[in-house]
Design a protein around this motif. Structure first.
Motif, PDB file in Angstrom:
ATOM      1  N   GLY A 147       0.761  -1.230   0.000  1.00 18.98           N
ATOM      2  CA  GLY A 147       0.000   0.000   0.000  1.00 18.98           C
ATOM      3  C   GLY A 147       0.799   1.291   0.000  1.00 18.98           C
ATOM      4  N   SER A 148       2.133   1.254   0.144  1.00 15.35           N
ATOM      5  CA  SER A 148       2.954   2.460   0.149  1.00 15.35           C
ATOM      6  C   SER A 148       2.522   3.426   1.255  1.00 15.35           C
ATOM      7  CB  SER A 148       2.917   3.153  -1.212  1.00 15.35           C
ATOM      8  OG  SER A 148       3.409   2.296  -2.211  1.00 15.35           O
ATOM      9  N   MET A 149       2.639   2.947   2.501  1.00 11.46           N
ATOM     10  CA  MET A 149       2.223   3.739   3.656  1.00 11.46           C
ATOM     11  C   MET A 149       3.234   3.590   4.786  1.00 11.46           C
ATOM     12  SD  MET A 149      -1.817   2.810   3.803  1.00 11.46           S
ATOM     13  CE  MET A 149      -1.831   1.268   2.917  1.00 11.46           C
ATOM     14  N   ILE A 150       3.334   4.635   5.580  1.00 10.09           N
ATOM     15  CA  ILE A 150       4.060   4.591   6.844  1.00 10.09           C
ATOM     16  C   ILE A 150       3.035   4.967   7.907  1.00 10.09           C
ATOM     17  CG2 ILE A 150       5.923   5.561   8.232  1.00 10.09           C
ATOM     18  CD1 ILE A 150       7.459   6.027   5.605  1.00 10.09           C
ATOM     19  N   LEU A 151       2.724   3.996   8.765  1.00 11.93           N
ATOM     20  CA  LEU A 151       1.616   4.127   9.702  1.00 11.93           C
ATOM     21  C   LEU A 151       2.120   4.126  11.142  1.00 11.93           C
ATOM     22  CD1 LEU A 151      -0.615   1.448   7.941  1.00 11.93           C
ATOM     23  CD2 LEU A 151      -0.688   3.935   7.620  1.00 11.93           C
ATOM     24  N   TYR A 152       1.367   4.819  12.000  1.00  7.74           N
ATOM     25  CA  TYR A 152       1.729   4.863  13.418  1.00  7.74           C
ATOM     26  C   TYR A 152       0.478   4.816  14.280  1.00  7.74           C
ATOM     27  CZ  TYR A 152       1.064   9.890  12.458  1.00  7.74           C
ATOM     28  OH  TYR A 152       0.569  11.110  12.055  1.00  7.74           O
ATOM     29  N   SER A 153       0.684   4.752  15.581  1.00  9.09           N
ATOM     30  CA  SER A 153      -0.374   4.518  16.580  1.00  9.09           C
ATOM     31  C   SER A 153      -1.353   5.696  16.712  1.00  9.09           C
ATOM     32  CB  SER A 153       0.263   4.267  17.945  1.00  9.09           C
ATOM     33  OG  SER A 153       1.068   3.115  17.894  1.00  9.09           O
ATOM     34  N   TRP A 154      -2.503   5.357  17.168  1.00  6.21           N
ATOM     35  CA  TRP A 154      -3.034   4.109  17.702  1.00  6.21           C
ATOM     36  C   TRP A 154      -3.993   3.490  16.700  1.00  6.21           C
ATOM     37  CZ3 TRP A 154      -0.129   2.732  21.583  1.00  6.21           C
ATOM     38  CH2 TRP A 154       0.333   3.664  22.491  1.00  6.21           C
ATOM     39  N   GLY A 155      -3.728   2.255  16.339  1.00  6.80           N
ATOM     40  CA  GLY A 155      -4.521   1.577  15.331  1.00  6.80           C
ATOM     41  C   GLY A 155      -5.804   0.973  15.841  1.00  6.80           C
ATOM     42  N   HIS A 156      -5.915   0.793  17.150  1.00  7.38           N
ATOM     43  CA  HIS A 156      -7.115   0.161  17.689  1.00  7.38           C
ATOM     44  C   HIS A 156      -8.289   1.123  17.802  1.00  7.38           C
ATOM     45  CE1 HIS A 156      -5.667   2.111  21.305  1.00  7.38           C
ATOM     46  NE2 HIS A 156      -6.810   1.832  21.894  1.00  7.38           N
ATOM     47  N   GLU A 202       0.606  10.735  22.311  1.00  6.31           N
ATOM     48  CA  GLU A 202       1.204  11.983  22.780  1.00  6.31           C
ATOM     49  C   GLU A 202       2.467  12.302  21.985  1.00  6.31           C
ATOM     50  OE1 GLU A 202       3.847  11.326  26.593  1.00  6.31           O
ATOM     51  OE2 GLU A 202       1.996  10.165  26.788  1.00  6.31           O
ATOM     52  N   HIS A 203       2.999  11.327  21.269  1.00  8.24           N
ATOM     53  CA  HIS A 203       4.187  11.521  20.444  1.00  8.24           C
ATOM     54  C   HIS A 203       3.834  11.649  18.955  1.00  8.24           C
ATOM     55  CE1 HIS A 203       6.601  10.715  23.942  1.00  8.24           C
ATOM     56  NE2 HIS A 203       5.955   9.580  24.126  1.00  8.24           N
ATOM     57  N   ALA A 204       2.592  11.981  18.664  1.00 15.72           N
ATOM     58  CA  ALA A 204       2.122  12.036  17.276  1.00 15.72           C
ATOM     59  C   ALA A 204       2.927  13.018  16.426  1.00 15.72           C
ATOM     60  CB  ALA A 204       0.641  12.382  17.220  1.00 15.72           C
ATOM     61  N   HIS A 264       4.892   0.747  20.808  1.00 14.75           N
ATOM     62  CA  HIS A 264       4.702   2.124  21.258  1.00 14.75           C
ATOM     63  C   HIS A 264       4.164   2.152  22.693  1.00 14.75           C
ATOM     64  CE1 HIS A 264       4.595   6.379  20.468  1.00 14.75           C
ATOM     65  NE2 HIS A 264       3.293   6.460  20.698  1.00 14.75           N
ATOM     66  N   SER A 265       3.253   1.245  23.016  1.00 14.60           N
ATOM     67  CA  SER A 265       2.629   1.232  24.342  1.00 14.60           C
ATOM     68  C   SER A 265       3.616   0.881  25.451  1.00 14.60           C
ATOM     69  CB  SER A 265       1.453   0.256  24.382  1.00 14.60           C
ATOM     70  OG  SER A 265       1.894  -1.089  24.449  1.00 14.60           O
ATOM     71  N   ILE A 266       4.665   0.121  25.131  1.00 13.46           N
ATOM     72  CA  ILE A 266       5.635  -0.240  26.175  1.00 13.46           C
ATOM     73  C   ILE A 266       6.805   0.731  26.238  1.00 13.46           C
ATOM     74  CG2 ILE A 266       4.962  -2.671  26.183  1.00 13.46           C
ATOM     75  CD1 ILE A 266       7.633  -3.262  24.687  1.00 13.46           C
ATOM     76  N   GLY A 267       6.813   1.750  25.368  1.00  9.03           N
ATOM     77  CA  GLY A 267       7.806   2.804  25.512  1.00  9.03           C
ATOM     78  C   GLY A 267       8.680   3.126  24.320  1.00  9.03           C
ATOM     79  N   VAL A 268       8.461   2.480  23.178  1.00  4.76           N
ATOM     80  CA  VAL A 268       9.237   2.845  21.988  1.00  4.76           C
ATOM     81  C   VAL A 268       8.552   4.058  21.361  1.00  4.76           C
ATOM     82  CG1 VAL A 268      10.180   2.103  19.775  1.00  4.76           C
ATOM     83  CG2 VAL A 268       9.912   0.442  21.634  1.00  4.76           C
ATOM     84  N   LYS A 269       9.193   5.205  21.470  1.00  3.66           N
ATOM     85  CA  LYS A 269       8.572   6.471  21.060  1.00  3.66           C
ATOM     86  C   LYS A 269       8.205   6.483  19.577  1.00  3.66           C
ATOM     87  CE  LYS A 269       9.360  11.427  21.417  1.00  3.66           C
ATOM     88  NZ  LYS A 269      10.283  12.474  21.870  1.00  3.66           N
ATOM     89  N   LEU A 270       9.103   5.981  18.726  1.00  4.55           N
ATOM     90  CA  LEU A 270       8.858   5.962  17.284  1.00  4.55           C
ATOM     91  C   LEU A 270       8.619   4.516  16.847  1.00  4.55           C
ATOM     92  CD1 LEU A 270      11.636   8.441  16.087  1.00  4.55           C
ATOM     93  CD2 LEU A 270       9.213   8.929  16.512  1.00  4.55           C
ATOM     94  N   ALA A 271       7.372   4.160  16.642  1.00  4.99           N
ATOM     95  CA  ALA A 271       7.010   2.807  16.222  1.00  4.99           C
ATOM     96  C   ALA A 271       6.137   2.916  14.976  1.00  4.99           C
ATOM     97  CB  ALA A 271       6.270   2.070  17.334  1.00  4.99           C
TER      98      ALA A 271
END
Length: 194
Positions: free
Chosen positions: A64-73, A79-81, A128-135
């Protein structure tokens, strides 16, 4: 024959609550429990073992040619958007500069909003939820519709590998800058106030 567990629905973050299936023959089957699969347990172990040194996490998918980040649910923004989006755009820009003219341009954004569906138990959300700022989740380029897009013509494999690596390199540099800035800031919680 059933396809098995979707590894990107098997992580312990809002596991099996949205965009998943409890049917073992669904391609969105979340498994019998979080981390039911040896692969997701292995990734969890690596994340936890190195968490204090991780600046970025990327999971590679197609297509799909995308770079996606949280929150997917749920589609809310972390807060790091700002950092997620800024670094994601820098990676996408480098990829686009390296790509062939007929390749689709990359889209960067919140996974639930870009994909227009929500899914729980994803590795990028878990990291991201466990602390990796850039996921991030990278959805690599694909051509065609339906299942055909998942099968990249072999003549493009070298190209996609090179352009994706260029994006990862920029992402790693930017993540390193953010990580180093975070680790050199004074800890004001332990500072005495006289």
């Amino acid at each position: 024959m059933c396809p098995g567990v979707d590894g990107n629905r098997n992580y312990d973050f809002f596991w099996n609550t949205v965009g998943t299936s409890s049917n073992p023959c669904s391609d969105q089957y979340a498994g019998g429990r979080p981390f039911s699969e040896v692969e997701t347990r292995a990734v969890d172990g690596i994340l936890k073992e190195h968490l204090n040194k991780l600046a970025m996490y990327i999971t590679m998918h197609s297509f799909g040619s995308m770079i996606l980040y949280s929150w997917g649910h749920d589609g809310t923004l972390s807060e790091h958007a700002f950092d997620l989006h800024t670094v994601g755009v820098k990676m996408a820009d480098v990829i686009v500069k390296s790509s062939l003219s007929h390749f689709p341009r990359y889209i960067v954004g919140n996974s639930a909003l870009v994909l227009n569906y929500r899914a729980s138990g994803g590795s990028e959300d878990y990291a991201h939820s466990i602390g990796v700022k850039l996921a991030y989740t990278f959805e690599l380029p694909g051509f065609g519709r339906g299942g055909n897009g998942f099968i990249l013509n072999p003549r493009y494999i070298k190209q996609v590998s090179a352009e994706t690596w260029a994006g990862v390199v920029i992402g790693a540099r930017e993540a390193g800058k953010l990580f180093n800035a975070r680790s050199t800031q004074p800890n004001f919680d332990n500072t005495r106030q006289d």
